[in-house]
Design an enzyme around this catalytic site. Structure first.
Site, PDB file in Angstrom:
ATOM      1  N   PRO A   1       0.787  -1.228   0.000  1.00 54.61           N
ATOM      2  CA  PRO A   1       0.000   0.000   0.000  1.00 54.61           C
ATOM      3  C   PRO A   1       0.820   1.280   0.000  1.00 54.61           C
ATOM      4  O   PRO A   1       1.827   1.392   0.694  1.00 54.61           O
ATOM      5  CB  PRO A   1      -0.821  -0.111   1.290  1.00 54.61           C
ATOM      6  CG  PRO A   1      -0.133  -1.126   2.110  1.00 54.61           C
ATOM      7  CD  PRO A   1       0.516  -2.079   1.161  1.00 54.61           C
ATOM      8  N   ASN A   2       0.353   2.206  -0.803  1.00 53.96           N
ATOM      9  CA  ASN A   2       0.863   3.577  -0.929  1.00 53.96           C
ATOM     10  C   ASN A   2       2.169   3.680  -1.715  1.00 53.96           C
ATOM     11  O   ASN A   2       2.618   4.786  -2.010  1.00 53.96           O
ATOM     12  CB  ASN A   2       1.020   4.245   0.456  1.00 53.96           C
ATOM     13  CG  ASN A   2      -0.300   4.340   1.187  1.00 53.96           C
ATOM     14  OD1 ASN A   2      -1.256   4.883   0.643  1.00 53.96           O
ATOM     15  ND2 ASN A   2      -0.376   3.784   2.380  1.00 53.96           N
TER      16      ASN A   2
ATOM     17  N   TYR B   1      11.318   8.613   1.553  1.00 56.35           N
ATOM     18  CA  TYR B   1      11.324   7.500   0.603  1.00 56.35           C
ATOM     19  C   TYR B   1      12.096   7.777  -0.691  1.00 56.35           C
ATOM     20  O   TYR B   1      12.178   6.900  -1.551  1.00 56.35           O
ATOM     21  CB  TYR B   1       9.877   7.104   0.273  1.00 56.35           C
ATOM     22  CG  TYR B   1       9.111   6.657   1.492  1.00 56.35           C
ATOM     23  CD1 TYR B   1       9.512   5.529   2.203  1.00 56.35           C
ATOM     24  CD2 TYR B   1       8.008   7.369   1.955  1.00 56.35           C
ATOM     25  CE1 TYR B   1       8.834   5.120   3.342  1.00 56.35           C
ATOM     26  CE2 TYR B   1       7.320   6.965   3.088  1.00 56.35           C
ATOM     27  CZ  TYR B   1       7.735   5.843   3.783  1.00 56.35           C
ATOM     28  OH  TYR B   1       7.072   5.438   4.904  1.00 56.35           O
TER      29      TYR B   1
ATOM     30  N   ALA C   1       3.117  -0.819   4.923  1.00 60.86           N
ATOM     31  CA  ALA C   1       2.701  -0.893   6.334  1.00 60.86           C
ATOM     32  C   ALA C   1       2.173  -2.277   6.722  1.00 60.86           C
ATOM     33  O   ALA C   1       2.175  -2.633   7.909  1.00 60.86           O
ATOM     34  CB  ALA C   1       1.651   0.175   6.614  1.00 60.86           C
TER      35      ALA C   1
ATOM     36  N   GLU D   1      12.555  -9.662   2.059  1.00 58.85           N
ATOM     37  CA  GLU D   1      11.876  -8.445   2.513  1.00 58.85           C
ATOM     38  C   GLU D   1      12.694  -7.227   2.061  1.00 58.85           C
ATOM     39  O   GLU D   1      13.921  -7.220   2.203  1.00 58.85           O
ATOM     40  CB  GLU D   1      11.781  -8.495   4.043  1.00 58.85           C
ATOM     41  CG  GLU D   1      11.131  -7.288   4.672  1.00 58.85           C
ATOM     42  CD  GLU D   1      11.062  -7.406   6.209  1.00 58.85           C
ATOM     43  OE1 GLU D   1      11.715  -8.312   6.790  1.00 58.85           O
ATOM     44  OE2 GLU D   1      10.367  -6.565   6.812  1.00 58.85           O
TER      45      GLU D   1
ATOM     46  N   ARG E   1      12.913   4.199  12.816  1.00 59.07           N
ATOM     47  CA  ARG E   1      11.726   5.052  12.774  1.00 59.07           C
ATOM     48  C   ARG E   1      10.822   4.780  13.985  1.00 59.07           C
ATOM     49  O   ARG E   1      11.286   4.279  14.992  1.00 59.07           O
ATOM     50  CB  ARG E   1      11.028   4.840  11.428  1.00 59.07           C
ATOM     51  CG  ARG E   1      11.960   5.188  10.259  1.00 59.07           C
ATOM     52  CD  ARG E   1      11.288   5.002   8.921  1.00 59.07           C
ATOM     53  NE  ARG E   1      10.130   5.877   8.794  1.00 59.07           N
ATOM     54  CZ  ARG E   1       9.186   5.739   7.851  1.00 59.07           C
ATOM     55  NH1 ARG E   1       9.288   4.758   6.962  1.00 59.07           N
ATOM     56  NH2 ARG E   1       8.173   6.575   7.796  1.00 59.07           N
TER      57      ARG E   1
ATOM     58  N   ASN F   1       8.105  -5.703  -0.699  1.00 58.41           N
ATOM     59  CA  ASN F   1       7.968  -4.525   0.148  1.00 58.41           C
ATOM     60  C   ASN F   1       6.481  -4.397   0.434  1.00 58.41           C
ATOM     61  O   ASN F   1       5.719  -3.872  -0.387  1.00 58.41           O
ATOM     62  CB  ASN F   1       8.499  -3.258  -0.530  1.00 58.41           C
ATOM     63  CG  ASN F   1       8.436  -2.062   0.424  1.00 58.41           C
ATOM     64  OD1 ASN F   1       7.826  -2.142   1.496  1.00 58.41           O
ATOM     65  ND2 ASN F   1       9.074  -0.957   0.039  1.00 58.41           N
TER      66      ASN F   1
ATOM     67  N   ARG G   1       5.383  11.961  -3.015  1.00 63.03           N
ATOM     68  CA  ARG G   1       5.128  12.469  -1.658  1.00 63.03           C
ATOM     69  C   ARG G   1       6.269  11.978  -0.750  1.00 63.03           C
ATOM     70  O   ARG G   1       6.869  10.951  -1.000  1.00 63.03           O
ATOM     71  CB  ARG G   1       3.828  11.885  -1.076  1.00 63.03           C
ATOM     72  CG  ARG G   1       2.605  12.038  -1.913  1.00 63.03           C
ATOM     73  CD  ARG G   1       1.757  13.220  -1.439  1.00 63.03           C
ATOM     74  NE  ARG G   1       0.414  13.143  -2.001  1.00 63.03           N
ATOM     75  CZ  ARG G   1       0.125  13.400  -3.281  1.00 63.03           C
ATOM     76  NH1 ARG G   1       1.077  13.732  -4.113  1.00 63.03           N
ATOM     77  NH2 ARG G   1      -1.131  13.318  -3.708  1.00 63.03           N
TER      78      ARG G   1
ATOM     79  N   HIS H   1      12.850  -2.810   2.095  1.00 60.66           N
ATOM     80  CA  HIS H   1      12.335  -1.500   2.510  1.00 60.66           C
ATOM     81  C   HIS H   1      13.245  -0.397   2.009  1.00 60.66           C
ATOM     82  O   HIS H   1      14.475  -0.540   2.050  1.00 60.66           O
ATOM     83  CB  HIS H   1      12.247  -1.397   4.037  1.00 60.66           C
ATOM     84  CG  HIS H   1      11.308  -2.391   4.633  1.00 60.66           C
ATOM     85  ND1 HIS H   1       9.951  -2.310   4.485  1.00 60.66           N
ATOM     86  CD2 HIS H   1      11.552  -3.523   5.336  1.00 60.66           C
ATOM     87  CE1 HIS H   1       9.395  -3.337   5.092  1.00 60.66           C
ATOM     88  NE2 HIS H   1      10.341  -4.096   5.610  1.00 60.66           N
TER      89      HIS H   1
HETATM   90  O1  CA2 Z   1      10.602   1.905   3.908  1.00 58.03           O
HETATM   91  C1  CA2 Z   1       9.781   1.191   3.338  1.00 58.03           C
HETATM   92  O2  CA2 Z   1       9.953   0.746   2.194  1.00 58.03           O
HETATM   93  C2  CA2 Z   1       8.429   0.906   4.010  1.00 58.03           C
HETATM   94  O3  CA2 Z   1       8.041  -0.419   3.673  1.00 58.03           O
HETATM   95  C3  CA2 Z   1       7.453   1.913   3.444  1.00 58.03           C
HETATM   96  C4  CA2 Z   1       6.079   1.837   4.085  1.00 58.03           C
HETATM   97  C5  CA2 Z   1       6.194   1.902   5.610  1.00 58.03           C
HETATM   98  O4  CA2 Z   1       4.912   1.713   6.193  1.00 58.03           O
HETATM   99  C6  CA2 Z   1       7.149   0.855   6.145  1.00 58.03           C
HETATM  100  O5  CA2 Z   1       7.254   1.026   7.541  1.00 58.03           O
HETATM  101  C7  CA2 Z   1       8.522   0.999   5.517  1.00 58.03           C
HETATM  102  C8  CA2 Z   1       5.206   2.994   3.645  1.00 58.03           C
HETATM  103  C9  CA2 Z   1       5.075   3.102   2.175  1.00 58.03           C
HETATM  104  C10 CA2 Z   1       4.344   4.364   1.894  1.00 58.03           C
HETATM  105  O6  CA2 Z   1       4.787   4.843   0.672  1.00 58.03           O
HETATM  106  C11 CA2 Z   1       4.672   6.166   0.432  1.00 58.03           C
HETATM  107  C12 CA2 Z   1       5.343   6.648  -0.636  1.00 58.03           C
HETATM  108  C13 CA2 Z   1       5.282   7.981  -0.914  1.00 58.03           C
HETATM  109  C14 CA2 Z   1       4.559   8.836  -0.119  1.00 58.03           C
HETATM  110  C15 CA2 Z   1       3.873   8.334   0.964  1.00 58.03           C
HETATM  111  C16 CA2 Z   1       3.933   6.996   1.249  1.00 58.03           C
END
Ligand code: CA2
Length: 144
Positions: A11-12, A24, A79, A100, A109, A76, A19, A102
Site C-alpha cells: 500500500p501507498n 522515501y 505498512a 523483505e 523510525r 515490500n 510524496r 524496505h
Molecule cells: O521503507 C519502506 O519501504 C516501508 O516499507 C514503506 C512503508 C512503511 O509503512 C514501512 O514502515 C517501511 C510505507 C510506504 C508508503 O509509501 C509512500 C510513498 C510515498 C509517499 C507516501 C507513502
C-alpha cells in the site's frame, strides 16, 4: 527458461517519488521497475513488478509465485509489513524464498515499525538504501 523474480509492492508505494521524498526518495515506482529490469537483464533473470493497495492481492500473488515456480519474491509490503499475519501465513505456505525489502530503515523510525511479520517468514531483509534496496535484494535473489 529464464528465471522470474516477482517484485511485490504494498500500500501507498504507488505514490513513491510524489510524496515524502525526504523519507522515501524521489524515485518513482515505475523508475525502480526500470532499474530492476536493467539489472535483471545483466543478471540473466526477469522481473515481474507489481503494486497493490490491497492485502489480499499480495496474498494471491505470493500463492501465484509458488504455482508459477518463480525463483524468488522481493516483497515490500509497506505498512502491512508490521500488521499482517495473513502475509506471514502466505509466506510460510509457499516454498518460494521471499526477500523483505524496505526503502527506509524501519528500525530507525517509530516503534510501531520495529516489528515485521514479513521478516518472520523472509529469508533475508534489505532496508535503508532507498531505491538501491531493491537492486541489492534482486542481486541476492538472483544468487539463490
Ligand atoms: O521503507 C519502506 O519501504 C516501508 O516499507 C514503506 C512503508 C512503511 O509503512 C514501512 O514502515 C517501511 C510505507 C510506504 C508508503 O509509501 C509512500 C510513498 C510515498 C509517499 C507516501 C507513502
Amino acid at each position: 527458461m529464464t528465471d522470474t523474480i516477482f517484485v511485490l509492492n504494498g500500500p501507498n508505494l504507488n505514490l513513491l517519488g510524489l510524496r515524502e521524498p525526504e523519507i522515501y526518495g524521489s524515485t518513482t515506482l515505475d523508475e525502480i521497475a526500470g532499474m530492476l529490469e536493467d539489472r535483471a537483464r545483466d543478471l540473466g533473470v526477469q522481473v515481474d513488478v507489481r503494486q497493490s493497495n490491497h492485502e489480499g492481492h499480495l496474498v494471491d500473488w505470493l500463492h501465484e509465485a509458488q504455482a508459477d515456480g518463480v525463483k524468488a519474491v522481493l516483497l515490500n509490503a509497506g505498512a502491512y509489513t508490521h500488521t499482517s499475519i495473513a502475509l506471514l501465513d502466505a509466506i510460510r505456505s509457499i516454498t518460494t524464498p521471499v526477500i523483505e525489502v524496505h526503502l527506509s530503515d524501519p528500525a530507525k523510525r517509530e516503534s510501531f515499525r520495529h516489528h515485521s511479520f514479513v521478516g518472520m517468514g523472509a529469508v533475508k531483509c534489505v532496508q535503508g538504501l532507498g531505491a538501491q534496496s531493491y537492486i541489492v535484494a534482486l542481486e541476492a535473489a538472483a544468487a539463490l
